[in-house]
Design an enzyme around this catalytic site. Structure first.
Site, PDB file in Angstrom:
ATOM      1  N   GLU A  43      45.290 -13.851  62.127  1.00  0.00           N
ATOM      2  CA  GLU A  43      45.291 -13.069  63.367  1.00  0.00           C
ATOM      3  C   GLU A  43      44.405 -11.828  63.272  1.00  0.00           C
ATOM      4  O   GLU A  43      43.662 -11.519  64.204  1.00  0.00           O
ATOM      5  CB  GLU A  43      46.726 -12.641  63.704  1.00  0.00           C
ATOM      6  N   ASP A  44      44.479 -11.096  62.154  1.00  0.00           N
ATOM      7  CA  ASP A  44      43.882  -9.753  62.083  1.00  0.00           C
ATOM      8  C   ASP A  44      42.684  -9.619  61.160  1.00  0.00           C
ATOM      9  O   ASP A  44      42.172  -8.512  60.994  1.00  0.00           O
ATOM     10  CB  ASP A  44      44.959  -8.745  61.638  1.00  0.00           C
TER      11      ASP A  44
END
Length: 717
Positions: A77-78
């Site tokens: 996700e990051d």
């Protein structure tokens, strides 16, 4: 202090010597590299968070895949990491788990009920694929709540509400009671810090006044068990502040009046020792009636087993006691997660650990049938937030139900067919009403009858999601059948009114023109008043639109209006041509027509400048002015169809139909019917009143509203 890779590997090796230390180290270093340069709200390196989540799961003695997922759960996700890269380095199992956690993180949980229902649905879908996804997510939320002070207050409050509404009860439903209690208390600290601080201060004061009650009672219990020759571990603790607060709220009592604020846990070597321990405790201390539960003989659906009892201890203080074996305790601590736990260096083969696949399927199967968000959320909360009672069938089979369940819930728990045919129940041999609340240990016999169908009132009686879902589904099917039948009668009447026949081919053409699935769907919409008879006729015979002979044009229907003034009729009195009327002007909205005797006109007595002296145009008007009739008719085969036929034969159109009451011997309904004028209305009422199956008929006027009722078009004279 940051947990290093060596620290984490050492922690895992403590319970799983065969762990893949190389892969764990690789995951640690990969996650650290991917999150390099990222920081948390506190200013710490971001990677301290995945490491802390991994440590929480390691303390639960979970498998390597789950712990590695925790280290990598934010990478896709990051960070620049991708699914394919994670899969190549750590295998498909880990990649799918990380992807599952990422999807849960992206749900953007909110407190609105519609969103919350949809999130629960997605949550269960993710859980059904691999329950370890939610274990990682729960550990993630736990660490975020432990470090929540670094966030701004608005964000803290949002996360705390999510935790209290969703994550804490979910942890409890999974059997991870310790996590539920900590999540609740951390959220309580944010949402009501003053109440929490007050309870802690009172605990300190109580301890100062009474000394260490927990240690004294623990020593007393060890002494009694020693006398009975039972080897046991005894632990005591004060209950969490939020648990105390909830009891105060539920019982509406002050802290000083609460008695069972201490809990004790006794862990013994065998199931036999559990019952011997219970006997020793009850022999020494007086048991509190109604506070005994045997979850060993009747385990919870998440595998939880234990004996619960409450006794009066020193100075009359009530204390809660839980008695279980070590294996039962492992499941009580880890819940469903015990399936993946290690103990003594090998994967735990705990006989009490529930199969996670079976557990999640039983939790989700009853929710799949719920079509609307509100019903789904209700079903979820009923299953997640309640305790259980255990009742028996006449053959001795055990049925688990939530506290507060009724015979309706019991019947549907046995089988949907039994529930739908239920007409009564016997509890312990005595006939009882269907709304009776069942208690632990009762024997319940369901009485059924052929031809019985679920009643709408059962929705208020039932408490389980399964029962409510089944009742709603059945009612929808019954309503559909009724609407289809009524739709056919309305269609026949509407087509006969214009000299046509409602043949199957004609109705199929209408359905096709209206882009409906089939004629049943068309009839359902007509019967439920989503469509009018005129709309159905005009869909296949558009040339009939507006054909009313030499009827007065609606634009010339009212005399006395200024050029350019539009009008509509007030819904409170529904004036018809031929009745005396008065107009009330509204700036920008034209004129609203009221019957001269309408009660609502009194509201305009002090505004004479808004009154207009109007009258209907003499002559024949089109059949477009609706009025509502209140009918009570016999509940016999063909009665409603005959009423519809009489209305059609009188050249009136049924625009809407609403059932007010349904009794075994009669129906009461409101029928909105389109007339030409007041004389047309009165002739039809006389015709209907003469029918032997019409018990009562009157014109219905909605005295509670002043809103205008638009005609088929707002008209301008």
């Amino acid at each position: 202090m940051t947990t290093t890779a060596d620290d984490l590997i050492s922690l895992v090796k403590g319970f799983n010597p065969k762990t893949n230390a190389k892969l764990l180290r690789c995951a640690y270093e990969y996650g650290e590299r991917m999150h390099e340069g990222q920081t948390r709200h506190s200013g710490e390196p971001y990677f301290t968070h995945p490491v802390a989540v991994a440590a929480i799961l390691a303390q639960q003695q979970l498998d390597d895949a789950t712990i590695i997922t925790a280290l990598l759960h934010d990478t896709i996700e990051d960070t620049p990491a991708s699914y394919s890269e994670v899969e190549a380095k750590f295998g498909t199992e880990v990649a799918e788990l990380v992807d599952g956690v990422t999807k849960l993180t992206n749900l953007q949980l909110t407190s609105t009920e519609t969103k919350q229902a949809e999130n629960f649905r997605k949550l269960f879908m993710a859980m059904s694929k691999d329950l370890r996804v939610i274990l990682v997510k729960l550990a993630d939320r736990l660490h975020n709540m432990r470090t929540i002070k670094a966030m701004r207050f608005e964000k803290q409050a949002q996360k705390a509400r999510e935790t209290m509404d969703i994550f804490a009860p979910l942890a409890g439903r999974m059997g991870m009671q310790w996590m539920r209690e900590e999540l609740e208390d951390l959220a309580f600290r944010v949402l009501n810090p003053d109440a929490r601080a007050s309870i802690i201060r009172r605990f300190i004061t109580l301890q100062r006044e009474t000394g260490d009650v927990i240690q004294r009672i623990t020593n007393d219990m060890r002494k009694e068990l020693g006398k009975a020759g039972i080897e046991a571990e005894v632990f005591g603790r004060a209950k969490k502040p939020y648990s105390i607060w909830r009891k105060m709220e539920e019982k509406e009592q002050s802290f000083s009046r609460l008695s069972d604020i201490y809990g004790f846990r006794i862990i013994v070597g065998s199931e036999e020792d559990c019952y011997r321990t219970l006997g020793a405790i009850h022999q020494r201390w007086r048991a509190v009636p109604g506070r005994f539960k045997d979850y060993i003989s009747q385990p919870k659906s998440n595998g939880y087993r234990s004996i619960h009892t409450t006794v009066s201890g020193r100075d009359g203080k009530r204390v809660e006691v839980q008695i279980r074996t070590r294996q039962m305790h492992d499941v009580a601590e880890s819940g469903v997660a015990a399936h993946w736990s290690y103990r003594d260096g090998v994967r735990s083969e705990n006989p009490f650990a529930v199969d996670p696949v079976k557990w999640i399927s039983t939790l989700t199967e009853q929710f799949d049938a719920e079509e609307d968000h509100e019903s789904f959320l209700e079903a979820v909360k009923l299953e997640m937030y309640t305790d259980k009672v255990f009742c028996f069938t006449p053959k001795g089979e055990v049925i688990k139900l939530p506290r507060g369940a009724t015979p309706i819930d019991f019947a549907y728990a046995i089988h949907t067919r039994i529930g739908s045919a239920c007409v009564g129940a016997k509890v312990d041999g005595l006939r009882v009403p269907l709304w009776t609340r069942l208690k632990n240990g009762q024997s319940v016999e369901i009485i059924t009858a052929e031809g019985q169908t679920p009643q709408a009132t059962w929705l208020d009686i039932a408490t389980t999601g399964k029962a409510k879902t089944a009742v709603r589904r059945s009612l929808r099917e019954l309503d559909r059948e009724r609407f289809i039948k009524l739709g056919h009668e309305l269609a026949r009447s509407a087509f006969e009114h214009v000299g046509k026949r409602a043949t199957d081919k004609v109705l199929q053409t209408v359905a096709r023109n209206m882009r409906l699935k089939d004629t049943d769907t068309l009839m359902e919409k007509l019967g439920s008043a989503e469509l009018t008879g005129r709309e159905v006729v005009e869909a296949v015979y558009p040339d009939l639109r507006g054909r009313e002979g030499d009827a007065i044009d609606r634009k010339r229907a009212v005399i006395g209006l200024e050029p350019g003034q539009s009008f509509d009729r007030a819904a409170c009195c529904e004036p018809l041509p031929g009745e005396r009327i008065v107009g009330i002007t509204f700036r920008g909205k034209g004129v609203t027509l009221h019957a001269i005797d309408c009660d609502k006109l009194s509201a305009y007595e002090d505004q004479p400048e808004r009154w207009l002296d109007l009258r209907w145009h003499d002559g024949s008007h089109p059949t477009v002015y609706d009025a509502t009739l209140d009918l009570t008719i016999g509940n016999d085969r063909g009665v409603l169809g005959r009423i519809c036929t009489l209305i059609g034969e009188a050249d009136a159109n049924i625009a809407d139909l609403t059932f007010i009451e349904r009794k075994p011997d009669f129906f009461r309904l409101l029928m909105r019917i389109e007339f030409r004028d007041a004389s047309h209305l009165h002739r039809l009422m006389m015709t209907l009143e003469a029918d032997s199956d019409v018990a009562q008929i009157s014109r219905h006027r909605d005295r509670g509203t002043t809103q205008s009722r638009p005609d088929p078009a707002k008209v301008t004279p």
